[in-house]
Design an enzyme around this catalytic site. Sequence first.
Site, PDB file in Angstrom:
ATOM      1  CE  LYS A  28       3.402   7.011  10.206  1.00 25.61           C
ATOM      2  NZ  LYS A  28       3.026   6.023  10.955  1.00 25.61           N
TER       3      LYS A  28
ATOM      4  N   GLY B 294       5.964   8.198   1.469  1.00 22.34           N
ATOM      5  CA  GLY B 294       6.873   7.978   2.438  1.00 22.34           C
ATOM      6  C   GLY B 294       7.742   6.746   2.210  1.00 22.34           C
ATOM      7  CG  HIS B 295       6.074   2.724   1.792  1.00 25.53           C
ATOM      8  ND1 HIS B 295       4.651   3.033   1.816  1.00 25.53           N
ATOM      9  CD2 HIS B 295       6.398   2.153   2.812  1.00 25.53           C
ATOM     10  CE1 HIS B 295       4.120   2.061   2.631  1.00 25.53           C
ATOM     11  NE2 HIS B 295       5.157   1.730   3.327  1.00 25.53           N
TER      12      HIS B 295
ATOM     13  CB  ALA C 146      -0.899  -0.092   1.039  1.00 28.19           C
TER      14      ALA C 146
ATOM     15  CB  SER D 225       0.125   5.983   7.808  1.00 25.42           C
ATOM     16  OG  SER D 225      -0.311   4.901   8.174  1.00 25.42           O
TER      17      SER D 225
ATOM     18  CD  GLN E  50       8.724  -1.293  12.269  1.00 27.38           C
ATOM     19  OE1 GLN E  50       7.977  -1.993  12.575  1.00 27.38           O
ATOM     20  NE2 GLN E  50       9.157  -0.823  10.943  1.00 27.38           N
TER      21      GLN E  50
HETATM   22  P1  AMP Z   1       5.357  -0.076   6.537  1.00 29.54           P
HETATM   23  O1  AMP Z   1       4.984  -0.516   5.030  1.00 29.54           O
HETATM   24  O2  AMP Z   1       4.077   0.714   7.093  1.00 29.54           O
HETATM   25  O3  AMP Z   1       5.784  -1.295   7.207  1.00 29.54           O
HETATM   26  O4  AMP Z   1       6.461   0.691   6.357  1.00 29.54           O
HETATM   27  C1  AMP Z   1       7.630   0.343   5.605  1.00 29.54           C
HETATM   28  C2  AMP Z   1       8.857   1.351   5.682  1.00 29.54           C
HETATM   29  O5  AMP Z   1       8.414   2.513   5.364  1.00 29.54           O
HETATM   30  C3  AMP Z   1       9.052   1.625   7.346  1.00 29.54           C
HETATM   31  O6  AMP Z   1      10.496   1.594   7.586  1.00 29.54           O
HETATM   32  C4  AMP Z   1       8.514   2.831   7.924  1.00 29.54           C
HETATM   33  O7  AMP Z   1       8.873   3.370   8.897  1.00 29.54           O
HETATM   34  C5  AMP Z   1       8.581   3.546   6.498  1.00 29.54           C
HETATM   35  N1  AMP Z   1       7.574   4.528   6.288  1.00 29.54           N
HETATM   36  C6  AMP Z   1       6.094   4.497   6.714  1.00 29.54           C
HETATM   37  N2  AMP Z   1       5.499   5.642   6.399  1.00 29.54           N
HETATM   38  C7  AMP Z   1       6.467   6.575   6.152  1.00 29.54           C
HETATM   39  C8  AMP Z   1       6.508   8.032   5.981  1.00 29.54           C
HETATM   40  N3  AMP Z   1       5.439   8.580   6.085  1.00 29.54           N
HETATM   41  N4  AMP Z   1       7.902   8.550   5.901  1.00 29.54           N
HETATM   42  C9  AMP Z   1       8.935   7.810   5.885  1.00 29.54           C
HETATM   43  N5  AMP Z   1       8.964   6.435   6.015  1.00 29.54           N
HETATM   44  C10 AMP Z   1       7.983   5.903   6.403  1.00 29.54           C
END
Ligand code: AMP
Length: 285
Positions: free
Chosen positions: A151, A36-37, A32, A187, A155
């Site tokens: 973010k 950010g990703h 998704a 997010s 973790q």
């Molecule tokens: P997730 O898919 O939510 O598990 O996130 C995967 C990676 O993307 C993790 O290292 C998160 O910390 C990072 N991440 C998620 N949201 C953001 C954001 N808004 N800005 C920067 N990194 C993000």
Amino acid sequence: MILIKKAATLHNLLKHHKETGKIIGFVPTMGALHQGHLSLIKKAKEETDVVVCSIFVNPTQFNDLKDFTNYPSTLPEDILKLEQDPCDILFLPAIEEIYPVGTNTSKHYELGKIETLWEGHYRPGHFQGVCQVVDKLLQTTQPHKIFLGQKDFQQSIVIRKLIELSGIPVEPVICPTYREESGLAMSSRNMRLSIEQKERAASIFKMMQNVKNNLTTQNPESLAEYGRQFLLDHGFKKVDYVSIVNATNLSPVKHWNGTSPLAVLVAAFMGEIRLIDNLIINAGT
Ligand code: AMP
């Protein structure tokens, strides 16, 4: 970009890249994908030669089954985004690739106190699940660098600890939180918010800024209490925590000495959606 589903195939390909002197960067995600990703992938491409992004919604890190089953999935769009971004390899494993003997493993990671604080307290078992998946992904990819978002600040500290425990020689690179213009941290869970809820959710950022601006004149505990009330007054249904903590070990700070870095940590529910965010405060910033 190439898409790989088998851990062994990915492992062998990356081994070959390493033997030819390539620097491997790894960005683990649960899909998704949002800006950010993509900012992590961009950073990875700046610092490494071969960028691997994984998409795997890891069941063992969800302590709430409803949260797991409702977790957004947008795979076709994710693939398009990754094609346009400088991602070289997408790893898309089935659950058997990550958990070949099932998810009921007895493996336990000695994470210490960090595991029981904040997210660890409200989501029991969450960080063990994070370690299980990241351990497997690191063993498979053996990257030079892993790119993580600030973010998920707690973790990122847990993953540093995992790296220390596992002895895998990988450098964690923590990337800034990418935000909407309103200040709302991007997010995947934001996809489940209405436009109005998104607007209200931006009050997390406003509140954290207010806390930061008042730290020299007010004590952290009363600012944290102010923060909790501010969120409730701005449409949050429930606040798990607003905490002002030492940015290294995440223990609560009662009086700030004005020099050691602090973090404001937040977890709160907008409707049914639990959002987390944080702000790091360094002296003089
Ligand atoms: P997730 O898919 O939510 O598990 O996130 C995967 C990676 O993307 C993790 O290292 C998160 O910390 C990072 N991440 C998620 N949201 C953001 C954001 N808004 N800005 C920067 N990194 C993000």
